[in-house]
Design a protein around this motif. Sequence first.
Motif, short mmCIF file in Angstrom:
data_model
loop_
_atom_site.label_atom_id
_atom_site.label_comp_id
_atom_site.label_asym_id
_atom_site.label_seq_id
_atom_site.Cartn_x
_atom_site.Cartn_y
_atom_site.Cartn_z
N ALA A 248 0.84 -1.21 0.00
CA ALA A 248 0.00 0.00 0.00
C ALA A 248 0.87 1.26 0.00
CB ALA A 248 -0.90 -0.01 1.23
N ALA A 249 0.24 2.38 -0.42
CA ALA A 249 0.84 3.72 -0.26
C ALA A 249 2.18 3.86 -0.94
CB ALA A 249 0.95 4.06 1.24
N GLY A 250 2.28 3.31 -2.16
CA GLY A 250 3.51 3.48 -2.91
C GLY A 250 4.69 2.73 -2.36
N GLY A 251 4.40 1.69 -1.59
CA GLY A 251 5.47 0.96 -0.90
C GLY A 251 6.28 0.05 -1.79
N GLY A 252 5.95 -0.02 -3.09
CA GLY A 252 6.69 -0.89 -3.99
C GLY A 252 6.15 -2.31 -3.98
N THR A 253 6.69 -3.13 -4.86
CA THR A 253 6.25 -4.52 -4.98
C THR A 253 7.35 -5.45 -4.51
OG1 THR A 253 4.80 -3.98 -6.84
CG2 THR A 253 5.49 -6.29 -6.61
N ILE A 254 6.99 -6.31 -3.57
CA ILE A 254 7.92 -7.31 -3.06
C ILE A 254 7.91 -8.53 -3.98
CG2 ILE A 254 8.14 -9.08 -1.23
CD1 ILE A 254 9.30 -6.66 -0.16
N LEU A 255 9.11 -8.92 -4.43
CA LEU A 255 9.25 -10.18 -5.15
C LEU A 255 9.98 -11.16 -4.22
CD1 LEU A 255 10.62 -8.83 -8.57
CD2 LEU A 255 8.25 -8.91 -7.77
N GLY A 256 9.36 -12.32 -4.02
CA GLY A 256 9.98 -13.32 -3.13
C GLY A 256 10.18 -14.60 -3.88
N GLY A 257 10.95 -15.49 -3.33
CA GLY A 257 11.68 -15.36 -2.11
C GLY A 257 12.34 -16.68 -1.82
N THR A 258 12.70 -16.80 -0.61
CA THR A 258 13.35 -18.04 -0.15
C THR A 258 12.83 -18.41 1.23
OG1 THR A 258 15.19 -16.93 0.98
CG2 THR A 258 15.49 -17.40 -1.37
N TYR A 259 13.08 -19.64 1.61
CA TYR A 259 12.77 -20.12 2.96
C TYR A 259 13.90 -21.06 3.34
CZ TYR A 259 9.69 -21.17 6.90
OH TYR A 259 9.13 -21.27 8.16
N GLN A 260 15.01 -20.44 3.77
CA GLN A 260 16.25 -21.18 4.00
C GLN A 260 16.47 -21.39 5.50
OE1 GLN A 260 18.19 -18.05 1.64
NE2 GLN A 260 18.99 -19.67 0.32
N LYS A 261 16.15 -22.59 5.93
CA LYS A 261 16.20 -22.88 7.37
C LYS A 261 17.63 -22.91 7.88
CE LYS A 261 12.05 -25.75 7.13
NZ LYS A 261 11.43 -27.03 7.50
N GLY A 262 17.83 -22.24 8.98
CA GLY A 262 19.15 -22.28 9.62
C GLY A 262 20.17 -21.36 9.00
N ASN A 263 19.77 -20.62 7.99
CA ASN A 263 20.71 -19.73 7.30
C ASN A 263 20.62 -18.33 7.90
OD1 ASN A 263 21.97 -17.96 5.49
ND2 ASN A 263 21.52 -19.26 3.74
N TRP A 264 21.73 -17.85 8.46
CA TRP A 264 21.77 -16.55 9.15
C TRP A 264 22.31 -15.43 8.28
CZ3 TRP A 264 20.14 -15.71 14.21
CH2 TRP A 264 19.90 -16.84 14.99
N ASP A 265 22.57 -15.66 7.02
CA ASP A 265 23.25 -14.64 6.21
C ASP A 265 22.39 -13.39 6.03
OD1 ASP A 265 24.75 -13.15 4.49
OD2 ASP A 265 24.95 -14.69 2.96
N PRO A 266 22.82 -12.25 6.54
CA PRO A 266 22.01 -11.03 6.47
C PRO A 266 22.15 -10.30 5.14
CG PRO A 266 24.02 -10.56 7.66
CD PRO A 266 24.06 -12.04 7.33
N ASN A 267 23.07 -10.72 4.29
CA ASN A 267 23.31 -9.99 3.05
C ASN A 267 22.63 -10.68 1.87
OD1 ASN A 267 24.94 -8.18 4.46
ND2 ASN A 267 26.73 -9.46 4.19
N PRO A 268 22.07 -9.90 0.95
CA PRO A 268 21.44 -10.50 -0.23
C PRO A 268 22.46 -11.25 -1.08
CG PRO A 268 20.85 -8.17 -0.02
CD PRO A 268 21.95 -8.44 0.96
N ASP A 269 22.10 -12.43 -1.51
CA ASP A 269 22.95 -13.17 -2.43
C ASP A 269 22.62 -12.76 -3.85
OD1 ASP A 269 24.72 -15.57 -3.11
OD2 ASP A 269 22.90 -15.98 -4.24
N PRO A 270 23.63 -12.33 -4.64
CA PRO A 270 23.31 -11.77 -5.97
C PRO A 270 22.73 -12.80 -6.93
CG PRO A 270 25.70 -11.92 -5.63
CD PRO A 270 25.06 -12.23 -4.32
N ASN A 271 23.13 -14.05 -6.82
CA ASN A 271 22.57 -15.05 -7.74
C ASN A 271 21.13 -15.40 -7.36
OD1 ASN A 271 24.89 -15.61 -9.49
ND2 ASN A 271 25.86 -16.23 -7.58
N THR A 272 20.86 -15.48 -6.07
CA THR A 272 19.48 -15.70 -5.63
C THR A 272 18.59 -14.56 -6.09
OG1 THR A 272 20.30 -16.89 -3.70
CG2 THR A 272 18.04 -16.05 -3.57
N ALA A 273 19.10 -13.35 -6.06
CA ALA A 273 18.32 -12.19 -6.49
C ALA A 273 17.89 -12.33 -7.95
CB ALA A 273 19.12 -10.91 -6.28
#
Lengths: 361, 361, 361, 361
Positions: A248-273
């Motif tokens: 809502a309110a010009g918030g943009g469109t979210i494209l997802g995604g992943t559900y990677q259990k146990g993975n703590w990596d806080p940085n976006p992976d460029p290939n996954t993107a």
Amino acid sequence: MPNFVVLGAGVSGLTCALQLAKQEGNVVTVVAKHMPGDYDIEYTSPWAGANFLPMALEAGSRYERRTWPELKRLAAEVPEAGIHFQKVHVMRCKKDEPTGFRLALSDGLFAPDPWYKAVVDDYRELPASELPAHMHSGAEWTSVCINTTMYLCWLAGQCAARGVVLKRAVVGHVAEAAALAEGGGRRADVVINATGLLACRLGGVMDAAVYPARGQTVLVRNENANTMYVASGTDDGADQLCYTMTRAAGGGTILGGTYQKGNWDPNPDPNTAVAIMKRAVEAQPQLTGGRGIEGLDIIRHGVGLRPAREGGVRIEKELIDGVWVVHNYGHAGWGYQGSYGCAEHVLELVDEIVAITKSKL
Amino acid sequence: MPNFVVLGAGVSGLTCALQLAKQEGNVVTVVAKHMPGDYDIEYTSPWAGANFLPMALEAGSRYERRTWPELKRLAAEVPEAGIHFQKVHVMRCKKDEPTGFRLALSDGLFAPDPWYKAVVDDYRELPASELPAHMHSGAEWTSVCINTTMYLCWLAGQCAARGVVLKRAVVGHVAEAAALAEGGGRRADVVINATGLLACRLGGVMDAAVYPARGQTVLVRNENANTMYVASGTDDGADQLCYTMTRAAGGGTILGGTYQKGNWDPNPDPNTAVAIMKRAVEAQPQLTGGRGIEGLDIIRHGVGLRPAREGGVRIEKELIDGVWVVHNYGHAGWGYQGSYGCAEHVLELVDEIVAITKSKL
Amino acid sequence: MPNFVVLGAGVSGLTCALQLAKQEGNVVTVVAKHMPGDYDIEYTSPWAGANFLPMALEAGSRYERRTWPELKRLAAEVPEAGIHFQKVHVMRCKKDEPTGFRLALSDGLFAPDPWYKAVVDDYRELPASELPAHMHSGAEWTSVCINTTMYLCWLAGQCAARGVVLKRAVVGHVAEAAALAEGGGRRADVVINATGLLACRLGGVMDAAVYPARGQTVLVRNENANTMYVASGTDDGADQLCYTMTRAAGGGTILGGTYQKGNWDPNPDPNTAVAIMKRAVEAQPQLTGGRGIEGLDIIRHGVGLRPAREGGVRIEKELIDGVWVVHNYGHAGWGYQGSYGCAEHVLELVDEIVAITKSKL
Amino acid sequence: MPNFVVLGAGVSGLTCALQLAKQEGNVVTVVAKHMPGDYDIEYTSPWAGANFLPMALEAGSRYERRTWPELKRLAAEVPEAGIHFQKVHVMRCKKDEPTGFRLALSDGLFAPDPWYKAVVDDYRELPASELPAHMHSGAEWTSVCINTTMYLCWLAGQCAARGVVLKRAVVGHVAEAAALAEGGGRRADVVINATGLLACRLGGVMDAAVYPARGQTVLVRNENANTMYVASGTDDGADQLCYTMTRAAGGGTILGGTYQKGNWDPNPDPNTAVAIMKRAVEAQPQLTGGRGIEGLDIIRHGVGLRPAREGGVRIEKELIDGVWVVHNYGHAGWGYQGSYGCAEHVLELVDEIVAITKSKL
């Protein structure tokens, strides 16, 4: 006058604080390491989509069932909350038929005859003529999509307007939180533990069943013609998802995604993107007018760690070092869509504690 | 029914949109590359402190003078806006006396007998007994501090509640924006150009006088005992500042900062960060209970690029490629504290355009 | 015994230091803010591709002409330097014919009958049968590709092996550098100013003609069948380029790029990254076996700021505050491929200074 | 002619590859996801300090004992390798006496009468007069410090000079690596598994005993007067360390650090960074001439994940899916200082495999 500390300012904590504050006479303090407006990998709520796509099986549907009416009301009547209606297409892939269309992260969403069809207003199964060839079946109905930061700020504002104090602090042990209550130096009568993923490191809790389910997303300026999309699976592996939603309110469109259990990596992976964008435009070519992923206008890449828990959500009361605690954590990917239902349960447990406490006097 | 597009969703654009939307009959669309909830180096508003510390000289004080009443009202009556009262200590350093205590970024703030002492409620000069040895003089009065993301989301919400549509888009030329108006395919009658720093790259504007004044900050969990601080100078160079403020609603305390003209670097410099923290705890040792910078609990480091302009703010009307535009950009570091005053001026220019347009019919 | 300080440890500085150190009796110190092994936006050399694709017109071809023999020798005989041979396809686009196939960043590379065809070993024009439809013409010959960090470390090592001291320091004024010379407290006789982009901020130099030409790249694991590629233009705007090269020793394949004058942004733009990848796989589908950009395996996104200069490279001697300085900066995108030729010129100027100095004794 | 694939291009893999390549007739290919010159959180080697500070107890001292002579030779005779001599002060804190001065990450380093005093040249216990008050005892001797990226590039170069091919690739299963051997299509006879932390995710290995021991560091331009420092403990918790070392060839000074087991966070924590700097300048005030941490000139903040393993390093042979594999991973924080000793053991196991294989013919 009961005095509460809510530990955590994600959607679960703020919703509990708001519902507590609506009850006359309660004094409520929110104590949190991260607050609305922040983006931190320990703070999952702003990274969520977010929307209402029920995941529970019917037996466990209480939380989502009881949340929908309020989200619907906000979308209809409170535009400043940052929630709007969107159609959703829930798609069951042929390839997922053998497993009953169950995603790793969800059970009930892709059920062919789901309990929630009686809850939402306009559920309909899509006729074959409206289905892509690789889809077994699908359904369409009206859900909502939430602009997460706007909604979190709105929740915080509603709390503030009811006298809740929001206090930034890091707490080592859940019982310490009681001492941070506003209201003349009194300790809180009850602490609500809404610490999400941090419940695995919080003194007095240290819940080893809590783990991250990493979700990577791409936020784009493109819009998807007012139709959210979610499929029961992808060709890219069990931890790869495909969903889209326009906030809502010009918030943009979210494209997802992943559900990677146990993975703590806080940085976006460029290939996954790249893979996420490819799946999204294949599912909804209208996002870029048929121009492929080069037609996407990326705002930013994101990662959130869903606060998952072996055994599911924990909503229960516990006396820890002499402090009454009501736990409310472990929501994985359904924190928003179960928020009011869970808060309702939390308030029931608070009532039980009040009753116990009074009976001792 | 006049139709407006506001280009830009920072504090300047949203305030104009809200004030336009309050006038019955107006149709208003906000079109922006960046929206509340985003953190992007092109989008300055969330990186601001922010507070009310007047910088104008008396002659140019209209914008700030006319903004204070509304900020004060919000702090007093609308807690969900994310604004609260804070005392401020404005400190004039002995070493800055030869230059009249004027910072590079401000003129009027450190004036010994400032115009704003008649505007705020409780201005008082600090007696020598309350001054550190290296201070020439100082003043104390009650100002406000704004939780920027919360306030931006609140502004967007107030717009939405009045029917404003917020639309995410990148516009190459200011006149193109007119075509993005909501309301049945009509072009906007007026475009408000509130593009901040991006005004230097916007087709039809390309204002070469616009430049960044880079501000680096540290956001910490520590609180400064309800007293904001700002000094007329530092020992670390003319582009190094010292100020602190604690945001409302648990928003943390901003430690600033810098004013680096022409510097576009979006990433925090680690050495500057240490210097900022050192200056802050020396000025307000109570931030860490005397424990030095090791006692700070850092939330994050930040950088914002103040949208400065040679010649100062540009608020004027212009007909560009057949589209009436009202410019409102170039606020440098006073965007929040002049926001309502500038919007008032914008609405006056809109009235002039309406009059011109009508007279031609 | 002449004593030198080389200011800057990019490819220009290290090559000068090495050539000076090869002359018996010279004492050489490299003083630099950034050193081989670093990745910093102020330090351009590691972000380069790098390769040998001459850009000069014939009149200015000395530097590149005199560099090729050494790069060729290293590729053939010194594998530890991280340089290997690669064929290159230089492509002239039909659409660029009206402008003489001249890229913004280069003049001579795309000349139909280039001076360098007499310099390299196996230059041949491609027959029409080997050209894509949108290409006017093209040439193939054997060039080299350099693994930049490996080569910079090798240069540093060769310096060290000849007694050069590498010293990490930030220098405010070029004349101060003289005092940092090794060798018993003597000041350097000559300072070589190889500060690249930082020449615009260096005291005593402050060269306002220096500006960044921002180059964004994508480094991938895919290899391009031993053939580098470069085209005279793209369809995406004058500041968008298309080239690929596979670095020696497993260094990955660089996909480029951009040439954005005056743009200081050190962070990769996500939309530019997608466009770069798209252009690369269209030009060389074999990179991903025809699978499009989803077949790329991204190592990382990168940004380097080519140290460009209005008026071109500056190689000249100057007496600054009593210190002899030889400038060697402003190489834009041809730093590696002109490195030995420029160093040769620097050494000539050093000889002139030595002669002047002696004559005064 | 035996054919080898070494999987992994950290210090362990490259050292094995180099030692194999030194044996006449061996064909060696290094296959790696990450290569020298990269900085990636999965690739630990460049993030190391690195130096020689033995950690083994005497019984397990073989690897370190056998590595020292080669590191010493390189420091003395091969300046291009990026290794130089430095004195080290090994400090035993009074507060750590009850635990025998044993850090979490090490056993033997702080032993009062260590085995390694017979290995290094000039070990001496420090007299009380040279000890700070809070130190129980300490020792001084000459060790080395390694400029990690320079040394990794040098190792890669030495491999290349001996015909080793370095090939960038991601391998899903350890046995697949055999097919990537150079040399005419033959599969490798032996795969050396030097995948470090990635051994926990590598098909055919999936070693659940492998875990990260997160090390955060600060790299600064300041130098510590040629004396490395390491203390047996700190006041900031068991996972907080204090050590400093100045890298060769202008590589800057590493300030450490942490040893956080099971922590995968690849991003520097800003509060930890301040604490590391504070401990370093307290231990070695000369770093900043007594000016505190504000005198540090930060190059960058870093994080490396030491590849630790329950049960310690794994160096053993195994037949996996028909492919002989020699494992060499799990070095935690002593990868460099044990590199040649471990490679020696690897080569012994390779000889055993060759013998087994031949006996079957």
